[in-house]
Design a protein around this motif. Structure first.
Motif, PDB file in Angstrom:
ATOM      1  N   ALA A   1     -38.900  32.119   1.905  1.00 10.88           N
ATOM      2  CA  ALA A   1     -37.981  32.681   2.901  1.00 10.88           C
ATOM      3  C   ALA A   1     -36.625  33.008   2.288  1.00 10.88           C
ATOM      4  O   ALA A   1     -36.065  34.092   2.517  1.00 10.88           O
ATOM      5  N   GLU A   2     -36.077  32.065   1.508  1.00 10.62           N
ATOM      6  CA  GLU A   2     -34.774  32.298   0.880  1.00 10.62           C
ATOM      7  C   GLU A   2     -34.861  33.434  -0.127  1.00 10.62           C
ATOM      8  O   GLU A   2     -33.939  34.257  -0.235  1.00 10.62           O
ATOM      9  N   GLY A   3     -35.956  33.477  -0.858  1.00 10.27           N
ATOM     10  CA  GLY A   3     -36.128  34.546  -1.832  1.00 10.27           C
ATOM     11  C   GLY A   3     -36.206  35.913  -1.177  1.00 10.27           C
ATOM     12  O   GLY A   3     -35.634  36.890  -1.671  1.00 10.27           O
ATOM     13  N   SER A   4     -36.895  35.993  -0.032  1.00 12.27           N
ATOM     14  CA  SER A   4     -37.002  37.263   0.693  1.00 12.27           C
ATOM     15  C   SER A   4     -35.634  37.717   1.195  1.00 12.27           C
ATOM     16  O   SER A   4     -35.285  38.903   1.122  1.00 12.27           O
ATOM     17  N   SER A   5     -34.841  36.772   1.726  1.00  9.15           N
ATOM     18  CA  SER A   5     -33.502  37.103   2.201  1.00  9.15           C
ATOM     19  C   SER A   5     -32.622  37.579   1.054  1.00  9.15           C
ATOM     20  O   SER A   5     -31.845  38.537   1.191  1.00  9.15           O
ATOM     21  N   LEU A   6     -32.736  36.931  -0.106  1.00 11.92           N
ATOM     22  CA  LEU A   6     -31.952  37.318  -1.274  1.00 11.92           C
ATOM     23  C   LEU A   6     -32.324  38.718  -1.748  1.00 11.92           C
ATOM     24  O   LEU A   6     -31.449  39.536  -2.073  1.00 11.92           O
ATOM     25  N   VAL A   7     -33.623  39.001  -1.766  1.00 13.50           N
ATOM     26  CA  VAL A   7     -34.078  40.327  -2.205  1.00 13.50           C
ATOM     27  C   VAL A   7     -33.526  41.413  -1.290  1.00 13.50           C
ATOM     28  O   VAL A   7     -33.075  42.466  -1.752  1.00 13.50           O
ATOM     29  N   ARG A   8     -33.519  41.162   0.029  1.00 12.37           N
ATOM     30  CA  ARG A   8     -32.984  42.159   0.958  1.00 12.37           C
ATOM     31  C   ARG A   8     -31.499  42.424   0.685  1.00 12.37           C
ATOM     32  O   ARG A   8     -31.058  43.573   0.662  1.00 12.37           O
ATOM     33  N   ALA A   9     -30.738  41.345   0.477  1.00 13.98           N
ATOM     34  CA  ALA A   9     -29.300  41.508   0.232  1.00 13.98           C
ATOM     35  C   ALA A   9     -29.055  42.262  -1.074  1.00 13.98           C
ATOM     36  O   ALA A   9     -28.176  43.122  -1.151  1.00 13.98           O
ATOM     37  N   LEU A  10     -29.839  41.953  -2.104  1.00 14.88           N
ATOM     38  CA  LEU A  10     -29.668  42.626  -3.394  1.00 14.88           C
ATOM     39  C   LEU A  10     -30.034  44.101  -3.302  1.00 14.88           C
ATOM     40  O   LEU A  10     -29.389  44.953  -3.931  1.00 14.88           O
TER      41      LEU A  10
ATOM     42  N   VAL B   1     -27.465  43.251   9.897  1.00 15.72           N
ATOM     43  CA  VAL B   1     -28.907  42.944   9.895  1.00 15.72           C
ATOM     44  C   VAL B   1     -29.231  41.947   8.789  1.00 15.72           C
ATOM     45  O   VAL B   1     -29.997  40.998   8.988  1.00 15.72           O
ATOM     46  N   THR B   2     -28.630  42.139   7.615  1.00 18.02           N
ATOM     47  CA  THR B   2     -28.860  41.223   6.498  1.00 18.02           C
ATOM     48  C   THR B   2     -28.416  39.807   6.841  1.00 18.02           C
ATOM     49  O   THR B   2     -29.110  38.825   6.561  1.00 18.02           O
ATOM     50  N   VAL B   3     -27.240  39.690   7.481  1.00 19.62           N
ATOM     51  CA  VAL B   3     -26.728  38.373   7.871  1.00 19.62           C
ATOM     52  C   VAL B   3     -27.630  37.749   8.930  1.00 19.62           C
ATOM     53  O   VAL B   3     -27.917  36.544   8.889  1.00 19.62           O
ATOM     54  N   LEU B   4     -28.101  38.547   9.899  1.00 17.89           N
ATOM     55  CA  LEU B   4     -28.985  38.016  10.945  1.00 17.89           C
ATOM     56  C   LEU B   4     -30.315  37.536  10.362  1.00 17.89           C
ATOM     57  O   LEU B   4     -30.849  36.512  10.800  1.00 17.89           O
ATOM     58  N   VAL B   5     -30.839  38.281   9.390  1.00 18.56           N
ATOM     59  CA  VAL B   5     -32.076  37.853   8.725  1.00 18.56           C
ATOM     60  C   VAL B   5     -31.858  36.519   8.021  1.00 18.56           C
ATOM     61  O   VAL B   5     -32.674  35.592   8.125  1.00 18.56           O
ATOM     62  N   ALA B   6     -30.727  36.400   7.324  1.00 12.50           N
ATOM     63  CA  ALA B   6     -30.415  35.150   6.627  1.00 12.50           C
ATOM     64  C   ALA B   6     -30.223  34.007   7.621  1.00 12.50           C
ATOM     65  O   ALA B   6     -30.661  32.869   7.376  1.00 12.50           O
ATOM     66  N   LEU B   7     -29.580  34.287   8.758  1.00  9.73           N
ATOM     67  CA  LEU B   7     -29.352  33.262   9.772  1.00  9.73           C
ATOM     68  C   LEU B   7     -30.671  32.766  10.353  1.00  9.73           C
ATOM     69  O   LEU B   7     -30.891  31.548  10.484  1.00  9.73           O
ATOM     70  N   ALA B   8     -31.555  33.692  10.714  1.00  9.76           N
ATOM     71  CA  ALA B   8     -32.851  33.307  11.275  1.00  9.76           C
ATOM     72  C   ALA B   8     -33.646  32.466  10.273  1.00  9.76           C
ATOM     73  O   ALA B   8     -34.233  31.433  10.638  1.00  9.76           O
TER      74      ALA B   8
ATOM     75  N   ALA C   1     -25.444  24.199   6.667  1.00  7.97           N
ATOM     76  CA  ALA C   1     -24.159  24.797   6.283  1.00  7.97           C
ATOM     77  C   ALA C   1     -24.276  26.307   6.185  1.00  7.97           C
ATOM     78  O   ALA C   1     -23.404  27.051   6.667  1.00  7.97           O
ATOM     79  N   ASP C   2     -25.371  26.784   5.589  1.00  9.37           N
ATOM     80  CA  ASP C   2     -25.566  28.230   5.468  1.00  9.37           C
ATOM     81  C   ASP C   2     -25.688  28.890   6.842  1.00  9.37           C
ATOM     82  O   ASP C   2     -25.189  29.994   7.063  1.00  9.37           O
ATOM     83  N   SER C   3     -26.362  28.214   7.779  1.00 12.98           N
ATOM     84  CA  SER C   3     -26.531  28.771   9.121  1.00 12.98           C
ATOM     85  C   SER C   3     -25.180  28.930   9.816  1.00 12.98           C
ATOM     86  O   SER C   3     -24.906  29.964  10.449  1.00 12.98           O
ATOM     87  N   MET C   4     -24.336  27.914   9.724  1.00  8.95           N
ATOM     88  CA  MET C   4     -23.007  28.006  10.332  1.00  8.95           C
ATOM     89  C   MET C   4     -22.179  29.105   9.673  1.00  8.95           C
ATOM     90  O   MET C   4     -21.424  29.834  10.334  1.00  8.95           O
ATOM     91  N   ASN C   5     -22.337  29.236   8.364  1.00  8.35           N
ATOM     92  CA  ASN C   5     -21.574  30.252   7.644  1.00  8.35           C
ATOM     93  C   ASN C   5     -21.982  31.658   8.073  1.00  8.35           C
ATOM     94  O   ASN C   5     -21.137  32.569   8.133  1.00  8.35           O
ATOM     95  N   GLU C   6     -23.277  31.859   8.360  1.00 10.58           N
ATOM     96  CA  GLU C   6     -23.709  33.171   8.823  1.00 10.58           C
ATOM     97  C   GLU C   6     -23.053  33.525  10.159  1.00 10.58           C
ATOM     98  O   GLU C   6     -22.733  34.685  10.421  1.00 10.58           O
ATOM     99  N   VAL C   7     -22.844  32.516  11.008  1.00  8.54           N
ATOM    100  CA  VAL C   7     -22.137  32.753  12.270  1.00  8.54           C
ATOM    101  C   VAL C   7     -20.703  33.202  11.983  1.00  8.54           C
ATOM    102  O   VAL C   7     -20.183  34.126  12.625  1.00  8.54           O
TER     103      VAL C   7
END
Length: 302
Positions: A131-140, A12-19, A49-55
């Motif tokens: 958006a990036e900050g929200s994704s980072l907070v979720r992962a942390l 879920v964390t990776v999918l959130v980051a990908l979106a 690059a980050d989007s491809m990496n999430e895949v």
């Protein structure tokens, strides 16, 4: 928390980051083409690059769970590290190299580019920062207080990407603001170089971690000493000549010990002792799912 539940949260964390990265990459690319901002175009490449990496990371979560087979008797746990290595290469090539290219292009520009429309670019970067900050907070939040989560290369990669993305957006915003104030595009060139250096350093660190696991890394020295202490404490073991360990995945470890048994044991007793020791190791460290004991000296009673 078992591995299946943990991987579900990581997915879920990776999918959130990908979106988030897909939307942000499109917005940055459009904003960069409209404004002609090198820093904003560098950030667009960063998000692509980050989007491809999430895949890649999603593929690692699925493929690493395949059961062991004849060709891979120890399972596919190292798939996670292989795809993490590909993600690091993606960050280096698509993000870092393109950012350096944008910086050199800006410095070699014969005429000063206009900073018109940069307000739109800054708004895009502001939204990207949220958006990036929200994704980072979720992962942390996912890794907080969970040692097993911290060891997951997929989750570590997401955290590194999001943290790098936040810093990259701040660099790009600083470069654009200074360009607006001074009218000198060199500030944006510097921002592109800073983003490139940030991405290259992140890629190197992630790649080095994945490389260590792929070529066969031992368990932590503290755990190795605890394993040796457990073997030394067995009454039937006279001496532990050698203890070898290797991580096969997040929850899989190979333990191979070369031991001398005390004299006077018959073959049946030796077999029972080996079974008991293996069970004791696995009971204390469930991740030690492959335990091998090599008896270096034949007992005199055999």
């Amino acid at each position: 928390m078992n591995r299946e539940e943990s991987d579900g949260k990581t997915r879920v964390t990776v999918l959130v980051a990908l979106a988030a990265n897909l939307v942000i990459a499109a917005a940055k690319a459009v904003g960069g083409l409209i404004t002609g901002s090198p820093a904003l175009l560098s950030e667009a490449a960063h998000s692509v690059a980050d989007s491809m990496n999430e895949v890649f990371l999603l593929a690692s979560l699925k493929r690493s769970h395949r059961p062991a087979d004849e060709r891979h008797p120890f399972g596919y746990g190292k798939e996670r590290y292989f795809w993490a290595l590909l993600a690091a290469v993606g960050i280096f090539v698509m993000g870092g190299c393109f950012s350096f290219f944008q910086g050199f292009e800006a410095l070699n520009s014969k005429e000063q580019e206009s900073a018109s429309g940069y307000e739109i670019g800054l708004i895009v970067l502001g939204v990207a920062l949220l958006a990036e900050g929200s994704s980072l907070v979720r992962a942390l939040l996912q890794v907080r207080g969970s040692e097993g989560e911290v060891r997951d290369p997929a989750l570590r990669t997401v955290i590194a990407e999001d943290a790098t993305a936040v810093l990259g957006v701040l660099f790009a915003m600083a470069g654009m603001v200074l360009h607006l104030i001074t009218g000198d595009i060199v500030w944006e060139a510097c921002a592109s170089f800073a983003i490139g250096l940030l991405l290259v350093s992140t890629a190197y660190r992630l790649g080095a971690e994945a490389r260590g696991q792929l070529i066969g890394e031992a368990v932590d020295p503290e755990l190795r000493e605890r394993l040796r202490s457990l073997l030394d404490a067995q009454p039937e073991i006279d001496n532990v000549d050698e203890l070898l360990t290797m991580k096969l995945g997040l929850d899989s470890t190979l333990v191979a010990a070369r031991i001398d048994l005390v004299p006077g044991l018959d073959s049946e007793t030796v077999e029972l002792v080996c079974v008991r020791i293996k069970k004791s190791v696995s009971r204390n460290w469930p991740e030690a799912d492959h335990v091998f004991l090599d008896i270096t000296e034949a007992p005199s009673g055999d």
